[in-house]
Design a protein around this motif. Structure first.
Motif, mmCIF file in Angstrom:
data_model
loop_
_atom_site.group_PDB
_atom_site.id
_atom_site.type_symbol
_atom_site.label_atom_id
_atom_site.label_comp_id
_atom_site.label_asym_id
_atom_site.label_seq_id
_atom_site.Cartn_x
_atom_site.Cartn_y
_atom_site.Cartn_z
ATOM 1 N N TRP A 181 0.835 -1.208 0.000
ATOM 2 C CA TRP A 181 0.000 0.000 0.000
ATOM 3 C C TRP A 181 0.863 1.249 0.000
ATOM 4 O O TRP A 181 1.920 1.287 0.624
ATOM 5 C CB TRP A 181 -0.884 0.030 1.250
ATOM 6 N N ARG A 182 0.384 2.277 -0.678
ATOM 7 C CA ARG A 182 0.999 3.606 -0.642
ATOM 8 C C ARG A 182 0.735 4.168 0.759
ATOM 9 O O ARG A 182 -0.371 4.082 1.271
ATOM 10 C CB ARG A 182 0.356 4.494 -1.700
ATOM 11 N N LEU A 183 1.763 4.706 1.375
ATOM 12 C CA LEU A 183 1.624 5.287 2.706
ATOM 13 C C LEU A 183 1.314 6.783 2.618
ATOM 14 O O LEU A 183 1.719 7.456 1.671
ATOM 15 C CB LEU A 183 2.892 5.074 3.519
ATOM 16 N N HIS A 184 0.615 7.265 3.641
ATOM 17 C CA HIS A 184 0.235 8.681 3.700
ATOM 18 C C HIS A 184 0.734 9.309 4.992
ATOM 19 O O HIS A 184 0.792 8.635 6.031
ATOM 20 C CB HIS A 184 -1.289 8.829 3.640
ATOM 21 N N LYS A 185 1.068 10.574 4.914
ATOM 22 C CA LYS A 185 1.388 11.318 6.131
ATOM 23 C C LYS A 185 0.124 11.379 6.978
ATOM 24 O O LYS A 185 -0.992 11.213 6.485
ATOM 25 C CB LYS A 185 1.878 12.726 5.784
ATOM 26 N N TRP A 186 0.283 11.633 8.270
ATOM 27 C CA TRP A 186 -0.824 11.585 9.219
ATOM 28 C C TRP A 186 -2.012 12.451 8.787
ATOM 29 O O TRP A 186 -3.157 11.981 8.810
ATOM 30 C CB TRP A 186 -0.353 11.988 10.615
ATOM 31 N N ASP A 187 -1.765 13.678 8.393
ATOM 32 C CA ASP A 187 -2.868 14.563 7.998
ATOM 33 C C ASP A 187 -3.608 14.026 6.775
ATOM 34 O O ASP A 187 -4.836 14.075 6.712
ATOM 35 C CB ASP A 187 -2.367 15.984 7.712
ATOM 36 N N ASP A 188 -2.861 13.481 5.816
ATOM 37 C CA ASP A 188 -3.487 12.895 4.630
ATOM 38 C C ASP A 188 -4.261 11.627 4.986
ATOM 39 O O ASP A 188 -5.333 11.376 4.450
ATOM 40 C CB ASP A 188 -2.437 12.586 3.562
ATOM 41 N N PHE A 189 -3.704 10.832 5.879
ATOM 42 C CA PHE A 189 -4.379 9.623 6.357
ATOM 43 C C PHE A 189 -5.717 9.994 7.006
ATOM 44 O O PHE A 189 -6.749 9.393 6.713
ATOM 45 C CB PHE A 189 -3.466 8.887 7.346
ATOM 46 N N GLN A 190 -5.682 10.991 7.865
ATOM 47 C CA GLN A 190 -6.910 11.436 8.543
ATOM 48 C C GLN A 190 -7.928 11.977 7.536
ATOM 49 O O GLN A 190 -9.125 11.712 7.648
ATOM 50 C CB GLN A 190 -6.586 12.503 9.600
ATOM 51 N N ALA A 191 -7.455 12.700 6.547
ATOM 52 C CA ALA A 191 -8.348 13.239 5.515
ATOM 53 C C ALA A 191 -8.998 12.107 4.726
ATOM 54 O O ALA A 191 -10.191 12.164 4.397
ATOM 55 C CB ALA A 191 -7.585 14.176 4.581
ATOM 56 N N ARG A 192 -8.246 11.065 4.446
ATOM 57 C CA ARG A 192 -8.793 9.918 3.718
ATOM 58 C C ARG A 192 -9.834 9.196 4.573
ATOM 59 O O ARG A 192 -10.877 8.776 4.075
ATOM 60 C CB ARG A 192 -7.675 8.964 3.272
ATOM 61 N N LEU A 193 -9.551 9.058 5.857
ATOM 62 C CA LEU A 193 -10.528 8.445 6.763
ATOM 63 C C LEU A 193 -11.833 9.244 6.788
ATOM 64 O O LEU A 193 -12.923 8.668 6.708
ATOM 65 C CB LEU A 193 -9.967 8.357 8.187
ATOM 66 N N TRP A 209 -5.051 -2.120 4.655
ATOM 67 C CA TRP A 209 -4.689 -0.728 4.367
ATOM 68 C C TRP A 209 -4.399 0.000 5.679
ATOM 69 O O TRP A 209 -3.403 0.721 5.799
ATOM 70 C CB TRP A 209 -5.814 -0.027 3.599
ATOM 71 N N PHE A 210 -5.263 -0.221 6.677
ATOM 72 C CA PHE A 210 -5.064 0.412 7.986
ATOM 73 C C PHE A 210 -3.788 -0.101 8.642
ATOM 74 O O PHE A 210 -3.026 0.674 9.213
ATOM 75 C CB PHE A 210 -6.268 0.151 8.901
ATOM 76 N N GLU A 211 -3.549 -1.404 8.551
ATOM 77 C CA GLU A 211 -2.330 -1.981 9.121
ATOM 78 C C GLU A 211 -1.085 -1.381 8.478
ATOM 79 O O GLU A 211 -0.112 -1.067 9.154
ATOM 80 C CB GLU A 211 -2.331 -3.498 8.951
ATOM 81 N N ALA A 212 -1.114 -1.233 7.159
ATOM 82 C CA ALA A 212 0.035 -0.659 6.455
ATOM 83 C C ALA A 212 0.272 0.777 6.901
ATOM 84 O O ALA A 212 1.424 1.174 7.138
ATOM 85 C CB ALA A 212 -0.179 -0.712 4.946
ATOM 86 N N GLN A 213 -0.793 1.563 7.029
ATOM 87 C CA GLN A 213 -0.651 2.963 7.425
ATOM 88 C C GLN A 213 -0.053 3.081 8.825
ATOM 89 O O GLN A 213 0.602 4.062 9.144
ATOM 90 C CB GLN A 213 -2.010 3.684 7.368
ATOM 91 N N GLN A 214 -0.270 2.054 9.652
ATOM 92 C CA GLN A 214 0.258 2.054 11.015
ATOM 93 C C GLN A 214 1.627 1.381 11.102
ATOM 94 O O GLN A 214 2.193 1.255 12.185
ATOM 95 C CB GLN A 214 -0.729 1.364 11.954
ATOM 96 N N GLY A 215 2.138 0.908 9.950
ATOM 97 C CA GLY A 215 3.472 0.329 9.922
ATOM 98 C C GLY A 215 3.543 -1.115 10.352
ATOM 99 O O GLY A 215 4.643 -1.649 10.554
ATOM 100 N N ARG A 216 2.416 -1.784 10.479
ATOM 101 C CA ARG A 216 2.427 -3.187 10.890
ATOM 102 C C ARG A 216 2.795 -4.066 9.710
ATOM 103 O O ARG A 216 2.319 -3.860 8.603
ATOM 104 C CB ARG A 216 1.050 -3.597 11.417
ATOM 105 N N ALA A 217 3.601 -5.086 9.981
ATOM 106 C CA ALA A 217 3.992 -6.002 8.924
ATOM 107 C C ALA A 217 2.927 -7.055 8.690
ATOM 108 O O ALA A 217 2.657 -7.475 7.598
ATOM 109 C CB ALA A 217 5.319 -6.662 9.261
#
Length: 113
Positions: free
Chosen positions: A31-43, A99-107
């Protein structure tokens, strides 16, 4: 020591319980990772119905690996394969959770006891 660096994408293991199979199968989703603000905006866009699961997969899923056809041949990742998988409820839910796991850095998800 922690090294601050840009990480554009992240691969996570996705466990899929195929109906009728005794053990779960796994695929890997990148998954493409997002900075925190972008992640929150996507949510927020998802919660508001402005961003569908299909759009998220189309925009953020970089690769899927570990998929075979019924003959046992590897299937290369494509948008069509992703769309097919999103039509399978038993794949859709764990893929979206990854997708959520990837954004949080979980393998991969933690093993259940």
């Amino acid at each position: 020591m922690f090294v601050l660096k840009t990480i554009p994408d992240h691969t996570v293991e996705v466990s899929i319980q195929v109906p009728g199979e005794a053990k779960p199968s796994t695929i890997e989703a990148t998954w493409r990772l997002h900075k925190w603000d972008d992640f929150q905006a996507r949510l927020q866009a998802m919660q508001a119905g402005e961003l569908t699961d299909e759009q998220l997969v189309e925009e953020d899923l970089v690769n899927l690996s570990g998929i075979k056809n019924e003959a046992g041949e590897q299937i290369a990742y494509s948008q069509d394969i992703a769309a097919q998988l999103m039509q399978l409820g038993y794949v859709r839910r764990p893929l979206m959770a990854s997708w959520f796991e990837a954004q949080q850095g979980r393998a991969k998800a933690a093993a259940k006891n």
